[in-house]
Enzyme design. Sequence first.
Site, PDB file in Angstrom:
ATOM      1  N   ILE A 166       0.862  -1.187   0.000  1.00  0.00           N
ATOM      2  CA  ILE A 166       0.000   0.000   0.000  1.00  0.00           C
ATOM      3  C   ILE A 166       0.895   1.232   0.000  1.00  0.00           C
ATOM      4  O   ILE A 166       1.829   1.324   0.805  1.00  0.00           O
ATOM      5  CB  ILE A 166      -0.930   0.018   1.225  1.00  0.00           C
ATOM      6  N   HIS A 167       0.616   2.169  -0.884  1.00  0.00           N
ATOM      7  CA  HIS A 167       1.387   3.405  -0.969  1.00  0.00           C
ATOM      8  C   HIS A 167       0.452   4.608  -1.068  1.00  0.00           C
ATOM      9  O   HIS A 167      -0.731   4.474  -1.383  1.00  0.00           O
ATOM     10  CB  HIS A 167       2.314   3.373  -2.188  1.00  0.00           C
ATOM     11  N   GLU A 231       3.273 -10.938  -0.724  1.00  0.00           N
ATOM     12  CA  GLU A 231       2.449 -10.830   0.473  1.00  0.00           C
ATOM     13  C   GLU A 231       0.988 -11.220   0.247  1.00  0.00           C
ATOM     14  O   GLU A 231       0.237 -11.392   1.208  1.00  0.00           O
ATOM     15  CB  GLU A 231       2.576  -9.419   1.055  1.00  0.00           C
ATOM     16  N   GLU A 287      -0.472  11.926   8.138  1.00  0.00           N
ATOM     17  CA  GLU A 287       0.178  10.630   8.229  1.00  0.00           C
ATOM     18  C   GLU A 287      -0.035  10.013   9.606  1.00  0.00           C
ATOM     19  O   GLU A 287      -0.549  10.656  10.525  1.00  0.00           O
ATOM     20  CB  GLU A 287       1.677  10.777   7.922  1.00  0.00           C
TER      21      GLU A 287
END
Length: 488
Positions: A166-167, A231, A287
């Site tokens: 995930i980015h 993954e 974030e």
Amino acid sequence: MEINDLRSAIAMLKQVDHQLIETDIEVDPNAELAGVYRHVGAGGTVMRPTTIDGPAMLFHNIKGHTDASVLIGLLASRKRVAALLGCQKEELGKLLCKAALNPIEPVVSNKKAACQEVVHRATDPDFDLFQLIPAPTNTPVDAGPYITMGMCYATHPDTGCSDVTIHRLCIQSKDELSIFLQPGSRHIGVMAERATQLNQPLPISISIGVDPAIEVGSCFEPPTTPLGYNELSIAGAIRREPVVLTPCISINEHAIANAEYVIEGEIQPKIKVVEDQNTHTGYAMPEFPGYNGVASHECWLIKVKAVTHRKNPIMQTVIGPSEEHVNLAGIPTEASIYNMIEKALPGKVTNVYAHPSGGGKYMAILQCRKTVHTDEGKQRQAALLAFSAFPELKHVILVDEDVDIFDTRDVLWAMNTRFQADRDCIMIPGVRCHPLDPSSDPLYSASILDKGISCKTIFDCTVPFALKEKFIRAKFMDVDKEKWKDFV
């Protein structure tokens, strides 16, 4: 009930009280949606007031978007994650650890995929990511609409090994996304760097709205999942059957077959973009530490070739500092730490908890077992192993077996009654940690030589083995729970 995609996960939640709420009230994806959910169930490191362990929320009336819904908070409760993955909430780290050690690789199916019920190609005259993807912004100063729950899937140009991560993805134009790849830290970043060395684009698919097992499993990092480890195989192990992939329609790559949305594109070689080029706010998005992330001037560029989706698709999103991010990052962290320690010191750490105050990354609480005098000191070895297992970890708190690591009050009780700072606080200065920690900056302290370096600290709140008999907690009578079932 069986869960194999986002819709079956939602269906399960609908059968449980207070785990999902739906609304037809029109909501603006530009900051309003996140602003509403802050009060419903965001939690995590979101500035108070916010609600912890609230329900997930499904918005059916998205301003500017017809026939699409937005889901937020699916994984914002540890109890809910456990229900979706089929275990007790205290055992999530162990479940993920076992899954990582017993992977089931994904398979490719050429059958018509659910994610390709509707197809939009970038060559279509009306193709526009802003209109196709109901991606929210978290705050009014975000760099743009963000895709925060996109499963990015790519393949290494040399080895042919694929992986999912995930980015941070920001919509920059009608057919362009920026992707933030921290240098050398995640597998797709390594793949993009190698493709650039070869002066070729890197095909990438971004699957949005998938089985929660895929979402949690995709957040592992080395050394538990080294380069070459896919993954998606962790989700396969959790579900005891492989994740099904489908060939993309416009690039040489695969996507998750039952996703709600798939964005197909290519990471461009040698092209970097300014993340806030459209807003000039200086910020990206909030974030996990709870602060607004600084906009990067070195994001990679994805040129989008196509978007496919289900009929009446469900966009899934997450608030950056929320409990949902804590669980996405923290549960794989727990698994990585437990795996490393169990290999080196079997049976000496009974459980691990990545505490929400550290965003699932900065702080871990280890429940330690001492059975003989030679166990003294091994708890500190375990802490050092935790730092090795998860390099972004900053603080480790060690407690005994009689302390509930998932209850912050109990942990702080141990710190107040079983800790003396002059002998039980171990500091390791000058170690690389995480660049998003605003205190890991030379401006904060002259002892910090470079941004991202921290003083890692162990708080040993365990009782010395020789003194265990002097630290026995008060014991109460075990009562007949059937007799007092209305009260206990």
